[in-house]
Design a protein around this motif. Structure first.
Motif, PDB file in Angstrom:
ATOM      1  N   ALA A  60       0.582  -1.278  -0.169  1.00 38.20           N
ATOM      2  CA  ALA A  60      -0.033   0.128  -0.298  1.00 38.20           C
ATOM      3  C   ALA A  60       0.946   1.251  -0.027  1.00 38.20           C
ATOM      4  O   ALA A  60       0.650   2.352  -0.630  1.00 38.20           O
ATOM      5  CB  ALA A  60      -0.965   0.150   1.357  1.00 38.20           C
ATOM      6  N   GLN A  61       2.063   1.271   0.762  1.00 36.92           N
ATOM      7  CA  GLN A  61       2.987   2.356   0.853  1.00 36.92           C
ATOM      8  C   GLN A  61       3.378   2.547  -0.429  1.00 36.92           C
ATOM      9  O   GLN A  61       3.578   3.639  -0.917  1.00 36.92           O
ATOM     10  CB  GLN A  61       4.020   1.945   1.793  1.00 36.92           C
ATOM     11  N   ASP A  62       3.768   1.541  -1.210  1.00 36.12           N
ATOM     12  CA  ASP A  62       4.567   1.639  -2.511  1.00 36.12           C
ATOM     13  C   ASP A  62       3.578   2.059  -3.455  1.00 36.12           C
ATOM     14  O   ASP A  62       3.824   2.950  -4.290  1.00 36.12           O
ATOM     15  CB  ASP A  62       5.106   0.363  -3.077  1.00 36.12           C
ATOM     16  N   GLY A  63       2.394   1.734  -3.218  1.00 38.71           N
ATOM     17  CA  GLY A  63       1.125   2.303  -4.360  1.00 38.71           C
ATOM     18  C   GLY A  63       0.954   3.711  -4.040  1.00 38.71           C
ATOM     19  O   GLY A  63       0.866   4.689  -5.093  1.00 38.71           O
ATOM     20  N   ALA A  64       1.138   4.249  -2.795  1.00 36.74           N
ATOM     21  CA  ALA A  64       0.809   5.351  -2.490  1.00 36.74           C
ATOM     22  C   ALA A  64       1.961   6.430  -2.857  1.00 36.74           C
ATOM     23  O   ALA A  64       1.723   7.576  -3.418  1.00 36.74           O
ATOM     24  CB  ALA A  64       0.774   5.824  -1.016  1.00 36.74           C
ATOM     25  N   TYR A  65       3.233   5.779  -2.889  1.00 37.56           N
ATOM     26  CA  TYR A  65       4.397   6.425  -3.352  1.00 37.56           C
ATOM     27  C   TYR A  65       4.339   6.989  -4.791  1.00 37.56           C
ATOM     28  O   TYR A  65       4.650   7.747  -5.301  1.00 37.56           O
ATOM     29  CB  TYR A  65       5.589   5.914  -2.842  1.00 37.56           C
ATOM     30  N   LYS A  66       3.930   5.626  -5.527  1.00 38.55           N
ATOM     31  CA  LYS A  66       4.002   5.954  -7.126  1.00 38.55           C
ATOM     32  C   LYS A  66       2.897   6.822  -7.529  1.00 38.55           C
ATOM     33  O   LYS A  66       3.134   7.462  -8.342  1.00 38.55           O
ATOM     34  CB  LYS A  66       3.812   4.404  -7.416  1.00 38.55           C
ATOM     35  N   THR A  67       1.810   6.884  -6.824  1.00 39.01           N
ATOM     36  CA  THR A  67       0.792   7.802  -7.026  1.00 39.01           C
ATOM     37  C   THR A  67       1.226   9.201  -6.885  1.00 39.01           C
ATOM     38  O   THR A  67       1.166  10.088  -7.558  1.00 39.01           O
ATOM     39  CB  THR A  67      -0.510   7.440  -6.124  1.00 39.01           C
ATOM     40  N   ALA A  68       2.037   9.333  -5.754  1.00 35.78           N
ATOM     41  CA  ALA A  68       2.737  10.871  -5.413  1.00 35.78           C
ATOM     42  C   ALA A  68       3.677  11.094  -6.506  1.00 35.78           C
ATOM     43  O   ALA A  68       3.602  12.227  -6.735  1.00 35.78           O
ATOM     44  CB  ALA A  68       3.031  10.593  -3.935  1.00 35.78           C
ATOM     45  N   LYS A  69       4.534  10.163  -6.944  1.00 30.88           N
ATOM     46  CA  LYS A  69       5.365  10.240  -7.784  1.00 30.88           C
ATOM     47  C   LYS A  69       4.802  10.761  -9.272  1.00 30.88           C
ATOM     48  O   LYS A  69       5.108  11.602  -9.869  1.00 30.88           O
ATOM     49  CB  LYS A  69       6.360   9.251  -8.086  1.00 30.88           C
ATOM     50  N   GLN A  70       3.683  10.220  -9.685  1.00 29.66           N
ATOM     51  CA  GLN A  70       2.973  10.392 -10.926  1.00 29.66           C
ATOM     52  C   GLN A  70       2.566  11.972 -10.622  1.00 29.66           C
ATOM     53  O   GLN A  70       2.388  12.744 -11.734  1.00 29.66           O
ATOM     54  CB  GLN A  70       1.952   9.219 -11.147  1.00 29.66           C
ATOM     55  N   LYS A  71       1.979  12.268  -9.335  1.00 31.73           N
ATOM     56  CA  LYS A  71       1.217  13.355  -9.534  1.00 31.73           C
ATOM     57  C   LYS A  71       2.672  14.648  -9.275  1.00 31.73           C
ATOM     58  O   LYS A  71       2.280  15.533 -10.023  1.00 31.73           O
ATOM     59  CB  LYS A  71       0.847  13.605  -7.958  1.00 31.73           C
ATOM     60  N   TYR A  72       3.352  14.281  -8.901  1.00 30.89           N
ATOM     61  CA  TYR A  72       4.859  15.308  -9.155  1.00 30.89           C
ATOM     62  C   TYR A  72       5.351  15.323 -10.327  1.00 30.89           C
ATOM     63  O   TYR A  72       5.279  16.394 -10.961  1.00 30.89           O
ATOM     64  CB  TYR A  72       6.079  14.900  -8.278  1.00 30.89           C
ATOM     65  N   GLU A  73       5.274  14.153 -11.315  1.00 26.57           N
ATOM     66  CA  GLU A  73       5.571  14.281 -12.601  1.00 26.57           C
ATOM     67  C   GLU A  73       4.699  14.919 -13.445  1.00 26.57           C
ATOM     68  O   GLU A  73       5.024  15.768 -14.480  1.00 26.57           O
ATOM     69  CB  GLU A  73       6.060  12.986 -13.024  1.00 26.57           C
ATOM     70  N   SER A  74       3.222  14.820 -13.134  1.00 30.40           N
ATOM     71  CA  SER A  74       2.270  15.621 -13.726  1.00 30.40           C
ATOM     72  C   SER A  74       2.518  17.071 -13.577  1.00 30.40           C
ATOM     73  O   SER A  74       1.972  18.029 -14.418  1.00 30.40           O
ATOM     74  CB  SER A  74       0.759  15.097 -13.187  1.00 30.40           C
ATOM     75  N   LYS A  75       2.814  17.442 -12.304  1.00 30.89           N
ATOM     76  CA  LYS A  75       2.951  18.996 -12.007  1.00 30.89           C
ATOM     77  C   LYS A  75       4.162  19.414 -12.723  1.00 30.89           C
ATOM     78  O   LYS A  75       4.072  20.751 -13.178  1.00 30.89           O
ATOM     79  CB  LYS A  75       2.983  19.278 -10.430  1.00 30.89           C
ATOM     80  N   VAL A  76       5.143  18.874 -12.869  1.00 35.82           N
ATOM     81  CA  VAL A  76       6.467  19.247 -13.782  1.00 35.82           C
ATOM     82  C   VAL A  76       5.898  19.477 -15.108  1.00 35.82           C
ATOM     83  O   VAL A  76       6.326  20.424 -15.636  1.00 35.82           O
ATOM     84  CB  VAL A  76       7.618  18.251 -13.372  1.00 35.82           C
ATOM     85  N   LYS A  77       5.002  18.665 -15.528  1.00 35.43           N
ATOM     86  CA  LYS A  77       4.679  18.778 -17.120  1.00 35.43           C
ATOM     87  C   LYS A  77       3.614  20.056 -17.035  1.00 35.43           C
ATOM     88  O   LYS A  77       3.734  20.655 -18.142  1.00 35.43           O
ATOM     89  CB  LYS A  77       3.823  17.553 -17.530  1.00 35.43           C
ATOM     90  N   GLU A  78       2.848  20.097 -16.056  1.00 35.54           N
ATOM     91  CA  GLU A  78       2.077  21.444 -16.064  1.00 35.54           C
ATOM     92  C   GLU A  78       2.676  22.734 -16.005  1.00 35.54           C
ATOM     93  O   GLU A  78       2.543  23.419 -16.735  1.00 35.54           O
ATOM     94  CB  GLU A  78       0.920  21.342 -14.786  1.00 35.54           C
ATOM     95  N   LEU A  79       3.757  22.616 -15.393  1.00 32.75           N
ATOM     96  CA  LEU A  79       4.613  23.769 -15.335  1.00 32.75           C
ATOM     97  C   LEU A  79       5.216  24.190 -16.570  1.00 32.75           C
ATOM     98  O   LEU A  79       5.275  25.386 -16.950  1.00 32.75           O
ATOM     99  CB  LEU A  79       5.848  23.597 -14.190  1.00 32.75           C
ATOM    100  N   GLN A  80       5.601  22.999 -17.282  1.00 28.21           N
ATOM    101  CA  GLN A  80       6.554  23.005 -18.435  1.00 28.21           C
ATOM    102  C   GLN A  80       5.178  23.720 -19.630  1.00 28.21           C
ATOM    103  O   GLN A  80       5.501  24.515 -20.466  1.00 28.21           O
ATOM    104  CB  GLN A  80       6.799  21.982 -19.010  1.00 28.21           C
ATOM    105  N   THR A  81       3.867  23.142 -19.484  1.00 28.45           N
ATOM    106  CA  THR A  81       2.838  23.590 -20.477  1.00 28.45           C
ATOM    107  C   THR A  81       2.675  25.026 -20.137  1.00 28.45           C
ATOM    108  O   THR A  81       2.225  25.964 -20.954  1.00 28.45           O
ATOM    109  CB  THR A  81       1.652  22.687 -19.888  1.00 28.45           C
ATOM    110  N   PHE A  82       2.459  25.495 -18.858  1.00 29.14           N
ATOM    111  CA  PHE A  82       2.330  26.890 -18.531  1.00 29.14           C
ATOM    112  C   PHE A  82       3.314  27.798 -18.899  1.00 29.14           C
ATOM    113  O   PHE A  82       2.983  28.927 -19.645  1.00 29.14           O
ATOM    114  CB  PHE A  82       1.872  26.964 -17.067  1.00 29.14           C
ATOM    115  N   GLU A  83       4.473  27.279 -18.860  1.00 30.12           N
ATOM    116  CA  GLU A  83       5.617  28.102 -19.289  1.00 30.12           C
ATOM    117  C   GLU A  83       5.558  28.466 -20.721  1.00 30.12           C
ATOM    118  O   GLU A  83       5.856  29.484 -21.453  1.00 30.12           O
ATOM    119  CB  GLU A  83       6.981  27.657 -19.084  1.00 30.12           C
TER     120      GLU A  83
END
Length: 238
Positions: A60-83
């Protein structure tokens, strides 16, 4: 209490429960007997369940971590998109759209380090949990081996106990010892009685008796000779 448990649960299950209680409360378990093996086996099952729960929690921890990591990567892509949007809007002269896009860039940049740190902490926690799970699994495998060795040792102990019981039941060593002791006592008594008899006999009386016996023997022989001679003398007159 034990009798009630034995009656309700049966002797085997009752002994296991009582043994477990004793173990939990720090009371001594039967030394190397079946109860100790049953308690150890029950404890091993409890450890297996704990390791299984830990594995589920780590997953369950590993699943939550992967979800958080995907969210972070998604935010990075959002930042690039907004720029990119801000850049395109600025080039096209759309100041309002450019300002709106840049506002989103700034907001994303503010939250992104916090998300990154949270993801890093989650990664470290998951790594530590996985290492702990691996250690517990290794311990469990070691305990499983110990459990099998304990069962084997218990069976050997039972076999040795049975051998000792048979040897004790058919041991004639004590009877032999008693016989030898009795024999020795009789022989010692015989020697003692002979010694007492020899000591109690007067040597002078014995010599006198021997002389009297010899005198009587001589007298008897002389008389017999006389009787025989008188018989020979009477024969011609017949």
């Amino acid at each position: 209490m034990k009798k009630v448990l034995y009656w309700v649960m049966g002797e085997k299950a009752g002994r296991t429960i009582v043994g477990t209680w004793n173990w939990l409360w720090g009371m001594p378990v039967e030394q190397g007997g079946k109860v100790a093996v049953a308690v150890a086996e029950e404890s091993l099952q409890a450890m297996q369940q704990s390791v299984h729960k830990l594995a589920t929690a780590v997953a369950a921890q590993d699943g939550a971590y992967k979800t958080a990591k995907q969210k972070y990567e998604s935010k990075v892509k959002e930042l690039q998109t907004f720029e990119q949007q801000a850049r395109i809007a600025s080039k096209s002269g759309n100041e309002e759209a450019a300002r709106m896009a840049m506002t989103r860039v700034i907001q994303t940049e503010q939250i992104l380090p916090q998300i990154e740190e949270m993801v890093r902490q989650a990664e470290a926690a998951v790594k530590a949990s996985k290492e702990k799970l691996n250690r517990e699994r290794m311990k469990l495998e070691s305990y499983k081996t110990d459990m099998q060795n304990m069962k084997d040792m218990s069976e050997v102990n039972e076999a040795l106990g049975m051998i000792a019981k048979v040897n004790n039941e058919f041991d004639i060593g004590s009877a032999k010892s008693q016989f030898e002791a009795a024999k020795g006592a009789v022989e010692r008594r015989n020697l003692k009685q002979n010694a007492l008899a020899e000591l109690s006999e007067n040597p002078a009386e014995k010599l006198q008796a021997d002389m009297e016996r010899m005198t009587i023997d001589d007298e008897i022989s002389r008389r017999l000779e006389m009787l025989e001679g008188s018989n020979n003398k009477q024969l011609p007159g017949n």
